[in-house]
Design a protein around this motif. Sequence first.
Motif, PDB file in Angstrom:
ATOM      1  N   THR A  74      -7.607  -5.237  -3.374  1.00 49.25           N
ATOM      2  CA  THR A  74      -7.037  -4.272  -2.440  1.00 49.25           C
ATOM      3  C   THR A  74      -7.772  -4.349  -1.115  1.00 49.25           C
ATOM      4  OG1 THR A  74      -6.451  -2.770  -4.252  1.00 49.25           O
ATOM      5  CG2 THR A  74      -6.502  -1.841  -2.034  1.00 49.25           C
ATOM      6  N   ILE A  75      -6.999  -4.430  -0.050  1.00 51.15           N
ATOM      7  CA  ILE A  75      -7.563  -4.337   1.303  1.00 51.15           C
ATOM      8  C   ILE A  75      -7.044  -3.019   1.849  1.00 51.15           C
ATOM      9  CG2 ILE A  75      -7.873  -5.512   3.511  1.00 51.15           C
ATOM     10  CD1 ILE A  75      -6.720  -8.050   2.134  1.00 51.15           C
ATOM     11  N   SER A  76      -7.944  -2.081   2.054  1.00 46.66           N
ATOM     12  CA  SER A  76      -7.531  -0.690   2.274  1.00 46.66           C
ATOM     13  C   SER A  76      -6.809  -0.482   3.601  1.00 46.66           C
ATOM     14  CB  SER A  76      -8.741   0.242   2.195  1.00 46.66           C
ATOM     15  OG  SER A  76      -9.698  -0.125   3.181  1.00 46.66           O
ATOM     16  N   SER A  77      -7.223  -1.149   4.642  1.00 44.19           N
ATOM     17  CA  SER A  77      -6.611  -0.999   5.967  1.00 44.19           C
ATOM     18  C   SER A  77      -6.733  -2.339   6.672  1.00 44.19           C
ATOM     19  CB  SER A  77      -7.317   0.095   6.768  1.00 44.19           C
ATOM     20  OG  SER A  77      -6.770   0.203   8.070  1.00 44.19           O
ATOM     21  N   LEU A  78      -5.628  -3.068   6.694  1.00 47.70           N
ATOM     22  CA  LEU A  78      -5.681  -4.448   7.174  1.00 47.70           C
ATOM     23  C   LEU A  78      -6.067  -4.553   8.642  1.00 47.70           C
ATOM     24  CD1 LEU A  78      -2.754  -6.020   5.234  1.00 47.70           C
ATOM     25  CD2 LEU A  78      -4.939  -7.128   5.616  1.00 47.70           C
TER      26      LEU A  78
END
Lengths: 109, 119
Positions: A74-78
């Motif tokens: 998961t990348i929380s805020s690209l």
Amino acid sequence: EIVMTQSPATLSVSPGERATLSCRASQSVSSNLAWYQQKPGQAPRLLIYGASTRATGIPARFSGSGSGTEFTLTISSLQSEDFAVYYCQQYNNWPPSLTFGGGTKVEIK
Amino acid sequence: EVQLVESGGGLVKPGGSLRLSCAASGFTFSSYSMNWVRQAPGKGLEWVSSISSSSSYIYYADSVKGRFTISRDNAKNSLYLQMNSLRAEDTAVYYCARDPPGYKGFDYWGQGTLVTVSS
């Protein structure tokens, strides 16, 4: 040989949004899973090992989870620098063998 | 600063040979297992071969077994890959990668060297 399947093949995401990448193993690999990021023309970069441990210098927006056969990156805020191809790698029988998934390309929506 | 620099790639005909090198610096080379990983054009990553710190343990992917030979020279901080009987499907960028103790992923990679097998 353990086969690693990544989905989706391409993920279109807007900057600032969350990205969820999946990796499935053909048999259990316990937590013996790593994630890499690769940008065009560059070598892969280790992000995560042990399914959930961030490598040195990796920002907290990257997180890994899962065990057995199902894993998630998961990348929380690209951020703009996060658009790249991501590979999972199992190393449950290492040595002598390890295998990579086919990759997920994260592109700008 | 850890650095891995590959060299030796190029164009070779099918059936030919090539020797790749990887020069290491910035860490105690003799304490780490090392690997070669390749990537065919536009494709994913494929592990090729591994060698332990003292060369006691060596492993190969089935796709290169019997044709490729990995070796290292700890006195020269260098890793090698001797590639014989090359095939078109060996065309790829070849990366050397460091393998820390306790396996925590390949934590450092070189920039890669391109091998093209074509007549």
